[in-house]
Motif scaffolding. Structure first.
Motif, PDB file in Angstrom:
ATOM      1  N   PRO A 171      44.499  23.084  38.726  1.00 20.74           N
ATOM      2  CA  PRO A 171      45.061  21.793  38.332  1.00 20.74           C
ATOM      3  C   PRO A 171      44.243  20.611  38.858  1.00 20.74           C
ATOM      4  O   PRO A 171      44.635  19.953  39.803  1.00 20.74           O
ATOM      5  N   ILE A 198      49.813  27.073  31.733  1.00 17.32           N
ATOM      6  CA  ILE A 198      49.737  27.940  32.912  1.00 17.32           C
ATOM      7  C   ILE A 198      48.324  27.908  33.491  1.00 17.32           C
ATOM      8  O   ILE A 198      47.338  28.021  32.759  1.00 17.32           O
ATOM      9  N   ASN A 201      44.660  29.824  38.446  1.00 16.38           N
ATOM     10  CA  ASN A 201      44.164  29.688  39.817  1.00 16.38           C
ATOM     11  C   ASN A 201      42.871  30.448  40.039  1.00 16.38           C
ATOM     12  O   ASN A 201      42.661  31.088  41.069  1.00 16.38           O
ATOM     13  N   TRP A 204      37.471  32.596  37.189  1.00 20.09           N
ATOM     14  CA  TRP A 204      36.694  33.829  37.137  1.00 20.09           C
ATOM     15  C   TRP A 204      37.473  35.068  36.812  1.00 20.09           C
ATOM     16  O   TRP A 204      37.004  36.145  37.077  1.00 20.09           O
ATOM     17  N   ASP A 205      38.703  34.978  36.374  1.00 17.64           N
ATOM     18  CA  ASP A 205      39.530  36.174  36.325  1.00 17.64           C
ATOM     19  C   ASP A 205      39.946  36.504  34.893  1.00 17.64           C
ATOM     20  O   ASP A 205      41.048  36.194  34.468  1.00 17.64           O
ATOM     21  N   PRO A 206      39.047  37.135  34.119  1.00 17.62           N
ATOM     22  CA  PRO A 206      39.387  37.424  32.722  1.00 17.62           C
ATOM     23  C   PRO A 206      40.592  38.345  32.588  1.00 17.62           C
ATOM     24  O   PRO A 206      41.308  38.285  31.592  1.00 17.62           O
ATOM     25  N   VAL A 207      40.815  39.199  33.591  1.00 23.57           N
ATOM     26  CA  VAL A 207      41.969  40.097  33.532  1.00 23.57           C
ATOM     27  C   VAL A 207      43.243  39.257  33.504  1.00 23.57           C
ATOM     28  O   VAL A 207      44.114  39.416  32.640  1.00 23.57           O
ATOM     29  N   GLN A 208      43.322  38.331  34.457  1.00 23.41           N
ATOM     30  CA  GLN A 208      44.500  37.479  34.547  1.00 23.41           C
ATOM     31  C   GLN A 208      44.634  36.603  33.292  1.00 23.41           C
ATOM     32  O   GLN A 208      45.745  36.383  32.802  1.00 23.41           O
ATOM     33  N   LYS A 211      46.313  38.569  30.661  1.00 23.67           N
ATOM     34  CA  LYS A 211      47.718  38.829  30.979  1.00 23.67           C
ATOM     35  C   LYS A 211      48.554  37.568  30.773  1.00 23.67           C
ATOM     36  O   LYS A 211      49.692  37.642  30.303  1.00 23.67           O
ATOM     37  N   VAL A 212      48.010  36.428  31.179  1.00 23.46           N
ATOM     38  CA  VAL A 212      48.747  35.178  31.014  1.00 23.46           C
ATOM     39  C   VAL A 212      48.962  34.903  29.524  1.00 23.46           C
ATOM     40  O   VAL A 212      50.057  34.507  29.099  1.00 23.46           O
ATOM     41  N   PRO A 370      51.162  23.231  39.312  1.00 25.93           N
ATOM     42  CA  PRO A 370      51.124  23.505  40.747  1.00 25.93           C
ATOM     43  C   PRO A 370      50.600  22.272  41.500  1.00 25.93           C
ATOM     44  O   PRO A 370      50.018  21.382  40.884  1.00 25.93           O
ATOM     45  N   ALA A 371      50.781  22.276  42.787  1.00 22.16           N
ATOM     46  CA  ALA A 371      50.295  21.160  43.599  1.00 22.16           C
ATOM     47  C   ALA A 371      48.807  20.972  43.342  1.00 22.16           C
ATOM     48  O   ALA A 371      48.075  21.944  43.173  1.00 22.16           O
ATOM     49  N   GLN A 373      44.874  20.537  43.570  1.00 24.49           N
ATOM     50  CA  GLN A 373      43.865  21.094  44.473  1.00 24.49           C
ATOM     51  C   GLN A 373      43.101  19.949  45.102  1.00 24.49           C
ATOM     52  O   GLN A 373      42.675  19.036  44.420  1.00 24.49           O
TER      53      GLN A 373
END
Lengths: 374, 308
Positions: A171, A198, A201, A204-208, A211-212, A370-371, A373
């Protein structure tokens, strides 16, 4: 091949963005255009490997086009760390060999570029996603939210469930304005449209990311937009017969049926004319940095899918013309925050400072930001 | 509501799978006494190798096999260090993580962000049509079933076979095992290689099955969670199935709740696996429950001449 904004760069971008104005003023605005001494010799300096599959690679693709357009060779140095001494050594070496147009391609170069610009007043410096400016240094970044507003219009037109989903990394300002512009674009066409926002965070996380996207699809979202660079979110949408919107490069191949459009970077559209101006002596660096409009095509849309009805396509084209003419901005007042409070009053326009410090969702978002960064 | 539960539960195994495979590998290694912190690096190599192989050969199963193979290769380096040269296991494990992540950056770079042919879930006929249970239990990646079978086999092997008894003996009391004629080094090396295969497979699952793309750093801390999981399930392969489903279920829940607009404490949820692990570490100590199934010789180097 596929660009992304690295965590370091983007987080820092959001943070340091406000200092843009301050630094610019401190250095003072140039009275006259910059004049290049001697023949132009151009060099690009990259913080990571050129073929990093991301940010550097996207700028290097532009470098090749710029070199071809200018008919000049452009030297490159890669993997020059973002610390002042390492960058300075590279700059010193280039200057010693007669290079007089130097492009730093990383946010982390900002301060060292400013120092070098002061020490070498006869060398022109450009800084991608930088925060410092001087009479011979200009930082540049495109107004990506303008592209996302138009993409939002396309998405708002095709949704049947009135629910869209958009993924972001962290964010920070440069991500938040993309999401908010997408929401406002969708609502401009379809006032009932809501967007699930969404953050993964991670950059770098293609898996996430996949899933999102699935979680959004399970909540009946039928358009998935990604502000990230992996194929997994568009892939997930395609598998369910939903639509997708891509980012940074043309992601059509990730979702051949469902891809509505992609919001893409075309750095050459800033670099080529700017370097031309430096060479012909008409360059006047913006004391606040070049925060360039979609008019320059530095950020652009790929051709919009024919799944978007022609009358909406016409509206998108009209909105684009208005944005380019400056009569429309995606955040024209009234802009209400998600909690109902006023971000921009009716009749007012959002300032650049407000853009960079955007740390809220606008109305129409589902989910909580989210808060921020720091 | 039911629909939310069903989609959540059906989505859980794909989160749990890589954790289960990796922690299973680590359990095998640690039950033989080798403290293995290298999971993150081995998974990284597995993910990269599986994706690149699939891109070049066009076969996702071949890719997964190659991922497991690459895991074995890198863990052989780790095994050589800790078993043959008796290097400190913690340091060697951390070094292996660095090596693994470094190698993937160098070799995988030309293949970054390219879409890989994936493996689709299998729909078991009839069974997958059962409401609620069908989509949750019988419409999963083939690897999910494989992982569960592997966990059950590992449990049986460790508890019920002579081979498994020797394996555990090496982890509990290598001196006694040595005297009984068990080759401590060969057993530990075997355990390390087995963990490499499973961690490599877990990495391959991430790139080839979960996301169908490879990106540098895509393991994203899952190797560390697997290490926590090993402690959480107290070195039991069967409990690892449930532990992985629990950790996976929690991570699957976060985006799903967010998508409904619920206010989820995201950062707290991301901490949860580690908090649970610390709790599981703390509770036996607090109530003086002893080490339980934690291998007695975990993390110490066995030297025959130091035998008492």
């Amino acid at each position: 091949m596929k660009p992304y904004v690295s965590r370091r760069r983007a987080t820092a971008l959001g943070l340091a963005a406000l200092s843009l104005a301050v630094t610019g003023m401190a250095v003072g605005s140039p009275a006259s255009a910059f004049t290049l001494k001697g023949k132009p010799k151009i060099a690009f300096i990259y913080a990571a490997a050129i073929n990093d599959g991301g940010w550097d690679e996207s700028i290097d693709a532009a470098r090749k086009k710029t070199a071809a357009a200018l008919g000049l060779p452009i030297a490159t140095s890669e993997s020059i760390p973002e610390d002042a001494t390492a960058l300075r050594a590279a700059i010193d070496l280039y200057v010693k060999h007669g290079y007089n147009i130097i492009v730093g391609t990383s946010y982390g170069y900002s301060d060292a570029l400013l120092k070098a610009a002061k020490d070498y007043p006869d060398v022109a410096f450009l800084g991608a996603s930088g925060t410092t400016n001087a009479s011979n240094l200009e930082s540049f970044y495109p107004r990506t939210y303008q592209g996302w507003y138009l993409a939002g219009m396309a998405a708002g037109a095709v949704t049947k469930t009135n629910k869209l989903g958009m993924l972001g990394g962290y964010p920070v300002g440069v991500v938040n304005w993309d999401l908010n512009a997408f929401i406002r674009g969708a609502q401009a066409i379809n006032p009932k449209a809501q967007v699930i926002g969404i953050y993964t965070n991670s950059w770098w996380d293609p898996v996430q990311e996949g899933k999102v996207a699935e979680a959004m699809l399970d909540q009946n979202a039928d358009v998935i937009a990604t502000d990230l660079s992996a194929a997994s979110a568009p892939n997930a949408a395609e598998k369910r017969g939903a639509f997708a919107v891509g980012y940074q490069i043309d992601m059509k191949s990730y979702a051949p049926n469902g891809m509505l459009t992609s919001v893409v970077f075309k750095w050459e559209n800033y670099l080529t004319p700017t370097i031309k101006a430096i060479i012909d002596g008409s360059w006047k660096p913006d004391p606040y940095g070049a925060f360039v409009s979609i008019k320059t095509h530095t950020v652009d849309l790929t051709p919009i899918s024919d799944k978007v009805p022609p009358e909406v396509q016409a509206k998108i084209a009209a909105a684009r013309a208005q944005i380019e003419a400056g009569t429309l901005t995606p955040f024209d007042g009234p802009v209400l925050k998600q909690d109902g409070s006023v971000a921009v009053a009716a009749g007012a326009k959002m300032t650049d400072d407000q853009l960079w410090s955007m740390d809220y969702f606008v109305q129409g978002a589902i989910g909580k930001m989210p808060a921020p960064q720091k | 509501m039911t629909e939310f539960l069903v989609t959540w539960l059906a989505g859980t195994p794909s989160y749990a799978m890589p954790l289960l495979l990796a922690s299973l590998g680590l359990i095998l290694s640690e039950r033989a006494g080798v403290l293995n912190l290298s999971a993150e690096g081995i998974m990284a190599v597995g993910a990269m190798t599986a994706a690149v192989t699939t891109l070049l050969m066009g076969h996702p199963w071949l890719g997964l096999l190659a991922g497991a193979g690459a895991g074995i290769a890198l863990s052989a380096v780790f095994g050589l260090a800790v078993v043959v040269f008796r290097v400190d296991q913690i340091l060697a494990g951390l070094a292996t993580v660095a090596i693994g992540i470094g190698i993937t950056g160098v070799i995988g770079r030309p293949y970054v962000h390219q879409t890989v042919t994936g493996i689709d879930p299998v729909q078991l006929p009839v069974l997958s049509a059962i409401p609620v249970i069908g989509p949750v239990l019988f419409h999963q990646d083939p690897l999910f079933y494989l992982a569960v079978v592997l966990a059950l086999m590992a449990s049986w092997m460790l508890a019920r076979t002579r081979f498994g008894l020797r394996w555990r003996a090496v982890g509990e009391d290598p001196a006694a095992a040595d005297i009984a004629g068990v080759d401590v080094q060969v057993t530990q090396l075997l355990a390390v290689l087995a963990s490499g295969a499973l961690c490599g497979l877990a990495g391959g699952y991430l790139s080839v099955v979960s996301s169908q793309v490879w990106v540098e750093g895509m393991v994203a801390g899952r190797g560390w969670i697997a290490i926590g999981l090993v402690i959480f399930v107290r070195w039991s392969p069967v409990r690892a199935i449930f532990g992985a489903l629990l950790f996976g279920g929690a991570s699957a829940l976060t985006p799903r709740l967010l998508a409904t607009g619920a206010n989820v404490p995201v950062y707290l949820m991301m901490m949860l696996p580690y908090l649970l692990t610390i709790a599981v570490l703390a509770i036996p100590a607090m109530f003086k429950l002893g080490r339980g199934p934690e291998p007695e010789n975990l993390g110490t180097v066995y030297l025959r001449q130091d035998r008492r």
